[in-house]
Write a protein that holds these residues in place. Structure first.
Motif, PDB file in Angstrom:
ATOM      1  N   GLY A   1      34.532  78.311  35.899  1.00 12.93           N
ATOM      2  CA  GLY A   1      35.479  77.222  36.093  1.00 12.93           C
ATOM      3  C   GLY A   1      35.290  76.149  35.048  1.00 12.93           C
ATOM      4  N   PHE A   2      35.767  74.938  35.388  1.00 15.04           N
ATOM      5  CA  PHE A   2      35.658  73.825  34.446  1.00 15.04           C
ATOM      6  C   PHE A   2      34.284  73.184  34.536  1.00 15.04           C
ATOM      7  N   LEU A   3      33.648  73.025  33.388  1.00 13.55           N
ATOM      8  CA  LEU A   3      32.324  72.398  33.310  1.00 13.55           C
ATOM      9  C   LEU A   3      32.493  70.913  32.992  1.00 13.55           C
ATOM     10  N   HIS A   4      32.035  70.051  33.897  1.00 17.84           N
ATOM     11  CA  HIS A   4      32.227  68.611  33.690  1.00 17.84           C
ATOM     12  C   HIS A   4      30.916  67.866  33.470  1.00 17.84           C
ATOM     13  N   ALA A   5      29.830  68.585  33.286  1.00 17.39           N
ATOM     14  CA  ALA A   5      28.524  67.946  33.074  1.00 17.39           C
ATOM     15  C   ALA A   5      28.446  67.327  31.688  1.00 17.39           C
ATOM     16  N   LYS A   6      27.762  66.178  31.607  1.00 20.23           N
ATOM     17  CA  LYS A   6      27.479  65.531  30.326  1.00 20.23           C
ATOM     18  C   LYS A   6      25.983  65.276  30.270  1.00 20.23           C
ATOM     19  N   SER A   7      25.279  66.106  29.539  1.00 16.81           N
ATOM     20  CA  SER A   7      23.823  65.971  29.513  1.00 16.81           C
ATOM     21  C   SER A   7      23.251  66.444  28.193  1.00 16.81           C
TER      22      SER A   7
ATOM     23  N   HIS B   1      35.829  54.172  25.321  1.00 18.02           N
ATOM     24  CA  HIS B   1      35.680  54.088  26.777  1.00 18.02           C
ATOM     25  C   HIS B   1      34.502  53.206  27.182  1.00 18.02           C
ATOM     26  N   PHE B   2      34.568  52.679  28.400  1.00 23.43           N
ATOM     27  CA  PHE B   2      33.391  52.081  29.028  1.00 23.43           C
ATOM     28  C   PHE B   2      32.603  53.229  29.658  1.00 23.43           C
ATOM     29  N   GLU B   3      31.372  53.419  29.221  1.00 24.01           N
ATOM     30  CA  GLU B   3      30.563  54.548  29.669  1.00 24.01           C
ATOM     31  C   GLU B   3      29.174  54.077  30.092  1.00 24.01           C
ATOM     32  N   ASP B   4      28.485  54.945  30.803  1.00 22.82           N
ATOM     33  CA  ASP B   4      27.100  54.639  31.161  1.00 22.82           C
ATOM     34  C   ASP B   4      26.299  55.930  31.213  1.00 22.82           C
ATOM     35  N   GLY B   5      25.003  55.787  31.135  1.00 21.76           N
ATOM     36  CA  GLY B   5      24.125  56.945  31.172  1.00 21.76           C
ATOM     37  C   GLY B   5      22.709  56.528  31.536  1.00 21.76           C
ATOM     38  N   VAL B   6      21.857  57.524  31.675  1.00 21.24           N
ATOM     39  CA  VAL B   6      20.445  57.280  31.960  1.00 21.24           C
ATOM     40  C   VAL B   6      19.621  58.020  30.911  1.00 21.24           C
ATOM     41  N   TRP B   7      18.825  57.282  30.165  1.00 21.99           N
ATOM     42  CA  TRP B   7      17.914  57.852  29.169  1.00 21.99           C
ATOM     43  C   TRP B   7      16.562  58.083  29.833  1.00 21.99           C
TER      44      TRP B   7
ATOM     45  N   ILE C   1      12.776  64.414  26.275  1.00 16.22           N
ATOM     46  CA  ILE C   1      13.856  63.430  26.326  1.00 16.22           C
ATOM     47  C   ILE C   1      15.098  64.060  26.938  1.00 16.22           C
ATOM     48  N   GLY C   2      15.778  63.295  27.760  1.00 19.75           N
ATOM     49  CA  GLY C   2      17.039  63.751  28.328  1.00 19.75           C
ATOM     50  C   GLY C   2      17.978  62.590  28.584  1.00 19.75           C
ATOM     51  N   VAL C   3      19.257  62.893  28.640  1.00 22.38           N
ATOM     52  CA  VAL C   3      20.271  61.897  28.983  1.00 22.38           C
ATOM     53  C   VAL C   3      21.267  62.553  29.934  1.00 22.38           C
ATOM     54  N   VAL C   4      21.583  61.859  31.011  1.00 23.75           N
ATOM     55  CA  VAL C   4      22.615  62.289  31.952  1.00 23.75           C
ATOM     56  C   VAL C   4      23.527  61.099  32.192  1.00 23.75           C
TER      57      VAL C   4
END
Length: 266
Positions: A107-113, A136-142, A120-123
């Motif tokens: 199906g459609f993959l909507h993950a951003k990682s 865009h206004f975006e946010d993430g976790v480093w 190191i990782g970012v989600v």
């Protein structure tokens, strides 16, 4: 304190961040580029859209050519067909550099990682495309040296079982008409980096070109029908570029950006 230092040593660091188009700093892209440029062993990337500029393309290709295992996972079933065609237009250059690309089939993959080197990782909400990185206004976790890094990596590897790996032949055997369409779309993709002021300037410049071409007694142009037609066509093409950009924005923004996955972070 000694206790705080010991906790950081055991659990690593978790740093939320946000990105806004209202300042001069592209935080999301800088975070991604930093991970790619510092990777030594691997970089695994999940993104629903892959519409990148030359800087990001160069970073990914150089990492792969230097021996880093660069893998990108994209949807095999799109939510936006035009955006999907544009995403696939970047495959050939990446594959030729040694980047491995996988399309998720169920199906459609909507993950951003992002995850790299077991450290190191970012989600978050940041897609690997112009709109998300610049407008865009975006946010993430480093995340750095936290045990959740392994969870992100394991999830990527497990998801690969449901993916189709893209081979160079996939790009070489595509229909010539589709490849021409992809090149046209890629020519307009950088317009998404423009600010509102620049787009307003484009509208006025297009209007100016058309009006000068129509004006019969304009002092700036000689009485040459061919030249006037040329100015009118330039103005119309300018408007078409803006319309295509707006269609792309509407196509992208019709789906809400939501965090890719929820992970227990301590």
């Amino acid at each position: 304190d000694r206790r705080q230092r010991q906790m950081c040593k055991e659990t690593g660091f978790v740093q939320p961040f946000c990105d806004t188009p209202l300042d001069e700093e592209v935080v999301g892209e800088d975070v991604y580029l930093n991970i790619i440029n510092k990777a030594k062993k691997y970089v695994y990337i999940c993104t629903p859209y892959l519409i990148i500029d030359n800087e990001m393309m160069t970073a990914l290709c150089l990492a792969a050519k230097s021996g880093v295992d660069v893998r990108i996972m994209t949807p095999g079933i799109p939510d936006k067909k035009l955006v999907f065609i544009l995403t696939q237009s970047y495959y050939r250059q990446l594959l030729e550099a040694g980047v491995k690309i996988y399309e998720y089939q169920p199906g459609f993959l909507h993950a951003k990682s992002f995850v790299s080197d077991d450290e190191i990782g970012v989600v978050g909400t940041i897609n690997l495309d112009y709109r998300s990185l610049y407008l865009h206004f975006e946010d993430g976790v480093w995340i750095y040296r936290n045990r959740v890094i392994q969870d992100i990596k394991d999830d990527f590897i497990q998801t690969m079982e449901y993916c189709r790996q893209i081979e160079p032949e996939f790009c070489l055997n595509r229909n010539i008409g589709l490849r021409i369409m992809q090149n046209i779309f890629r020519a307009f993709a950088p317009l998404c980096k423009m600010s509102t002021e620049n787009r307003i300037f484009m509208v006025f410049s297009a209007f100016y070109l058309i009006m000068i071409g129509i004006e019969s007694d304009c002092e700036y142009l000689p009485d040459c029908p061919v030249l006037r037609i040329d100015w009118i066509l330039c103005g119309i093409l300018q408007y078409l570029r803006i319309i295509l950009l707006d269609c792309y924005i509407m196509n992208k923004d019709s789906s809400l950006s939501v965090p890719a996955i929820s992970l227990p972070v301590h």
